[in-house]
Scaffold this motif. Structure first.
Motif, PDB file in Angstrom:
ATOM      1  N   ASN A   1      65.056  95.586  -5.937  1.00 55.05           N
ATOM      2  CA  ASN A   1      64.572  94.815  -4.784  1.00 55.05           C
ATOM      3  C   ASN A   1      63.396  95.480  -4.068  1.00 55.05           C
ATOM      4  O   ASN A   1      62.819  94.893  -3.147  1.00 55.05           O
ATOM      5  CB  ASN A   1      65.713  94.486  -3.806  1.00 55.05           C
ATOM      6  CG  ASN A   1      66.387  95.730  -3.262  1.00 55.05           C
ATOM      7  OD1 ASN A   1      66.052  96.843  -3.650  1.00 55.05           O
ATOM      8  ND2 ASN A   1      67.348  95.538  -2.383  1.00 55.05           N
ATOM      9  N   ASN A   2      63.018  96.691  -4.483  1.00 52.52           N
ATOM     10  CA  ASN A   2      61.827  97.344  -3.912  1.00 52.52           C
ATOM     11  C   ASN A   2      60.564  97.061  -4.726  1.00 52.52           C
ATOM     12  O   ASN A   2      59.462  97.449  -4.317  1.00 52.52           O
ATOM     13  CB  ASN A   2      62.029  98.856  -3.814  1.00 52.52           C
ATOM     14  CG  ASN A   2      63.025  99.223  -2.738  1.00 52.52           C
ATOM     15  OD1 ASN A   2      63.268  98.453  -1.816  1.00 52.52           O
ATOM     16  ND2 ASN A   2      63.632 100.383  -2.870  1.00 52.52           N
ATOM     17  N   LEU A   3      60.715  96.399  -5.881  1.00 52.10           N
ATOM     18  CA  LEU A   3      59.563  96.105  -6.728  1.00 52.10           C
ATOM     19  C   LEU A   3      58.859  94.845  -6.242  1.00 52.10           C
ATOM     20  O   LEU A   3      59.500  93.887  -5.823  1.00 52.10           O
ATOM     21  CB  LEU A   3      60.002  95.942  -8.181  1.00 52.10           C
ATOM     22  CG  LEU A   3      60.473  97.229  -8.845  1.00 52.10           C
ATOM     23  CD1 LEU A   3      61.266  96.938 -10.103  1.00 52.10           C
ATOM     24  CD2 LEU A   3      59.285  98.122  -9.161  1.00 52.10           C
ATOM     25  N   ARG A   4      57.517  94.878  -6.286  1.00 48.60           N
ATOM     26  CA  ARG A   4      56.690  93.761  -5.835  1.00 48.60           C
ATOM     27  C   ARG A   4      55.682  93.396  -6.917  1.00 48.60           C
ATOM     28  O   ARG A   4      55.127  94.278  -7.584  1.00 48.60           O
ATOM     29  CB  ARG A   4      55.929  94.120  -4.559  1.00 48.60           C
ATOM     30  CG  ARG A   4      56.810  94.388  -3.363  1.00 48.60           C
ATOM     31  CD  ARG A   4      57.443  93.100  -2.840  1.00 48.60           C
ATOM     32  NE  ARG A   4      58.446  93.349  -1.820  1.00 48.60           N
ATOM     33  CZ  ARG A   4      59.763  93.360  -2.033  1.00 48.60           C
ATOM     34  NH1 ARG A   4      60.239  93.156  -3.257  1.00 48.60           N
ATOM     35  NH2 ARG A   4      60.609  93.576  -1.060  1.00 48.60           N
ATOM     36  N   PHE A   5      55.423  92.093  -7.050  1.00 45.05           N
ATOM     37  CA  PHE A   5      54.415  91.590  -7.972  1.00 45.05           C
ATOM     38  C   PHE A   5      53.032  91.933  -7.431  1.00 45.05           C
ATOM     39  O   PHE A   5      52.726  91.677  -6.265  1.00 45.05           O
ATOM     40  CB  PHE A   5      54.577  90.070  -8.129  1.00 45.05           C
ATOM     41  CG  PHE A   5      53.478  89.421  -8.903  1.00 45.05           C
ATOM     42  CD1 PHE A   5      53.229  89.765 -10.221  1.00 45.05           C
ATOM     43  CD2 PHE A   5      52.680  88.458  -8.312  1.00 45.05           C
ATOM     44  CE1 PHE A   5      52.205  89.156 -10.936  1.00 45.05           C
ATOM     45  CE2 PHE A   5      51.665  87.835  -9.014  1.00 45.05           C
ATOM     46  CZ  PHE A   5      51.426  88.187 -10.324  1.00 45.05           C
ATOM     47  N   LEU A   6      52.185  92.545  -8.270  1.00 47.01           N
ATOM     48  CA  LEU A   6      50.844  92.967  -7.849  1.00 47.01           C
ATOM     49  C   LEU A   6      49.737  92.024  -8.295  1.00 47.01           C
ATOM     50  O   LEU A   6      48.696  91.942  -7.659  1.00 47.01           O
ATOM     51  CB  LEU A   6      50.516  94.354  -8.415  1.00 47.01           C
ATOM     52  CG  LEU A   6      51.379  95.513  -7.984  1.00 47.01           C
ATOM     53  CD1 LEU A   6      50.886  96.784  -8.644  1.00 47.01           C
ATOM     54  CD2 LEU A   6      51.362  95.655  -6.478  1.00 47.01           C
ATOM     55  N   GLY A   7      49.927  91.359  -9.426  1.00 52.42           N
ATOM     56  CA  GLY A   7      48.886  90.501  -9.965  1.00 52.42           C
ATOM     57  C   GLY A   7      48.969  90.493 -11.483  1.00 52.42           C
ATOM     58  O   GLY A   7      49.887  91.058 -12.068  1.00 52.42           O
ATOM     59  N   SER A   8      47.979  89.854 -12.107  1.00 59.87           N
ATOM     60  CA  SER A   8      48.025  89.697 -13.558  1.00 59.87           C
ATOM     61  C   SER A   8      46.710  90.085 -14.212  1.00 59.87           C
ATOM     62  O   SER A   8      45.659  90.115 -13.561  1.00 59.87           O
ATOM     63  CB  SER A   8      48.392  88.259 -13.923  1.00 59.87           C
ATOM     64  OG  SER A   8      47.404  87.368 -13.447  1.00 59.87           O
ATOM     65  N   LEU A   9      46.802  90.362 -15.503  1.00 59.89           N
ATOM     66  CA  LEU A   9      45.667  90.728 -16.346  1.00 59.89           C
ATOM     67  C   LEU A   9      45.819  89.929 -17.637  1.00 59.89           C
ATOM     68  O   LEU A   9      46.874  89.960 -18.260  1.00 59.89           O
ATOM     69  CB  LEU A   9      45.693  92.230 -16.610  1.00 59.89           C
ATOM     70  CG  LEU A   9      44.638  92.841 -17.527  1.00 59.89           C
ATOM     71  CD1 LEU A   9      44.356  94.274 -17.092  1.00 59.89           C
ATOM     72  CD2 LEU A   9      45.062  92.828 -18.977  1.00 59.89           C
ATOM     73  N   THR A  10      44.770  89.199 -18.025  1.00 56.07           N
ATOM     74  CA  THR A  10      44.825  88.388 -19.239  1.00 56.07           C
ATOM     75  C   THR A  10      43.927  89.001 -20.300  1.00 56.07           C
ATOM     76  O   THR A  10      42.783  89.377 -20.022  1.00 56.07           O
ATOM     77  CB  THR A  10      44.396  86.937 -18.941  1.00 56.07           C
ATOM     78  OG1 THR A  10      45.299  86.392 -17.978  1.00 56.07           O
ATOM     79  CG2 THR A  10      44.437  86.080 -20.198  1.00 56.07           C
ATOM     80  N   THR A  11      44.462  89.097 -21.513  1.00 57.46           N
ATOM     81  CA  THR A  11      43.755  89.723 -22.628  1.00 57.46           C
ATOM     82  C   THR A  11      43.671  88.762 -23.804  1.00 57.46           C
ATOM     83  O   THR A  11      44.664  88.141 -24.181  1.00 57.46           O
ATOM     84  CB  THR A  11      44.485  91.007 -23.079  1.00 57.46           C
ATOM     85  OG1 THR A  11      44.506  91.936 -21.994  1.00 57.46           O
ATOM     86  CG2 THR A  11      43.804  91.649 -24.286  1.00 57.46           C
ATOM     87  N   ARG A  12      42.469  88.686 -24.379  1.00 55.36           N
ATOM     88  CA  ARG A  12      42.260  88.000 -25.658  1.00 55.36           C
ATOM     89  C   ARG A  12      42.238  89.107 -26.696  1.00 55.36           C
ATOM     90  O   ARG A  12      41.357  89.958 -26.690  1.00 55.36           O
ATOM     91  CB  ARG A  12      40.940  87.242 -25.624  1.00 55.36           C
ATOM     92  CG  ARG A  12      40.683  86.451 -26.877  1.00 55.36           C
ATOM     93  CD  ARG A  12      39.436  85.624 -26.744  1.00 55.36           C
ATOM     94  NE  ARG A  12      39.687  84.532 -25.804  1.00 55.36           N
ATOM     95  CZ  ARG A  12      38.756  83.699 -25.387  1.00 55.36           C
ATOM     96  NH1 ARG A  12      37.510  83.844 -25.768  1.00 55.36           N
ATOM     97  NH2 ARG A  12      39.060  82.719 -24.562  1.00 55.36           N
ATOM     98  N   ARG A  13      43.213  89.097 -27.603  1.00 55.15           N
ATOM     99  CA  ARG A  13      43.440  90.223 -28.517  1.00 55.15           C
ATOM    100  C   ARG A  13      43.263  89.805 -29.971  1.00 55.15           C
ATOM    101  O   ARG A  13      43.737  88.764 -30.394  1.00 55.15           O
ATOM    102  CB  ARG A  13      44.859  90.752 -28.297  1.00 55.15           C
ATOM    103  CG  ARG A  13      45.320  91.789 -29.291  1.00 55.15           C
ATOM    104  CD  ARG A  13      46.564  92.464 -28.825  1.00 55.15           C
ATOM    105  NE  ARG A  13      46.196  93.455 -27.819  1.00 55.15           N
ATOM    106  CZ  ARG A  13      47.053  94.303 -27.260  1.00 55.15           C
ATOM    107  NH1 ARG A  13      48.315  94.282 -27.576  1.00 55.15           N
ATOM    108  NH2 ARG A  13      46.629  95.182 -26.375  1.00 55.15           N
ATOM    109  N   ARG A  14      42.584  90.689 -30.704  1.00 53.30           N
ATOM    110  CA  ARG A  14      42.461  90.529 -32.157  1.00 53.30           C
ATOM    111  C   ARG A  14      42.985  91.810 -32.799  1.00 53.30           C
ATOM    112  O   ARG A  14      42.661  92.900 -32.337  1.00 53.30           O
ATOM    113  CB  ARG A  14      41.012  90.290 -32.544  1.00 53.30           C
ATOM    114  CG  ARG A  14      40.503  88.920 -32.113  1.00 53.30           C
ATOM    115  CD  ARG A  14      39.044  88.738 -32.479  1.00 53.30           C
ATOM    116  NE  ARG A  14      38.603  87.376 -32.309  1.00 53.30           N
ATOM    117  CZ  ARG A  14      38.111  86.884 -31.167  1.00 53.30           C
ATOM    118  NH1 ARG A  14      38.030  87.637 -30.103  1.00 53.30           N
ATOM    119  NH2 ARG A  14      37.703  85.633 -31.103  1.00 53.30           N
TER     120      ARG A  14
END
Length: 193
Positions: free
Chosen positions: A113-126
């Motif tokens: 319950n102390n963890l918080r969402f910070l944001g996201s990172l999107t990757t196009r991977r090959r």
């Protein structure tokens, strides 16, 4: 428990270096996977303080929670397969305990319950298989940042080092100090605030 040791070598690339490797190595130019990492941390940055990182990765139809922790051979990754509803709850800061990652978090003294969402990172991977390693070219977007990265995953440190050195030499790419994606994400987040 669902765990593995990750042995990898990373190097940031310029767009030109990325495109040259993409063209020259046997990647399928038209096929890639897109994945989004959703990152979590405590307000007092306890994961970072422990050299750890917690993410949920959405790739195709799968959602996987992964806790990465330092290990003498590389990184210890602990996984839980979750569903989209569970991921949504975590992103809303209503996360529930998971079988494997929660056990590791408790050992570090971190409460869910102390963890918080910070944001996201999107990757196009090959990816390609290359000399007993996996060679990956990543194009990532997060906040106002875009970056390009070469990543070598190997079963042994010596194999990984060898392929990494060979590819950097072949393409005349200088070895650059390269932080992992979550560290780059943290730095970009601070700059965007």
């Amino acid at each position: 428990m669902s765990q593995e040791i990750e042995i990898e070598f990373k190097n940031l690339l310029t767009e030109e270096e990325y495109l040259r490797m993409l063209e020259d190595l046997p990647f399928d130019k038209h096929t890639f996977t897109e994945q989004t990492n959703y990152y979590f941390e405590t307000e007092d940055m306890l994961l970072k303080e422990n050299g750890a990182a917690l993410r949920i990765r959405h790739k195709g139809d799968t959602w996987t929670m992964t806790l990465k922790q330092p290990h003498p051979e590389g990184l210890l990754e602990t996984h839980d397969t979750i569903d989209e509803q569970t991921a949504d709850l975590w992103i809303q800061n209503k996360g529930e305990e998971q079988t494997n990652t929660s056990k590791q978090l408790k050992e570090m003294g971190i409460k869910i319950n102390n963890l918080r969402f910070l944001g996201s990172l999107t990757t196009r991977r090959r990816e390609i298989d290359y000399k007993n390693t996996t060679v990956t070219l990543d194009f990532s977007r997060y906040f106002q940042v875009q970056d390009y990265e070469l990543e070598i995953e190997a079963m042994s440190k010596s194999e990984g080092e060898s392929v990494f050195a060979e590819l950097l030499h072949r393409y005349s790419i200088p070895e650059r100090e390269t932080k992992n994606k979550i560290r780059r994400f943290y730095e970009a987040r601070v700059q965007s605030d």
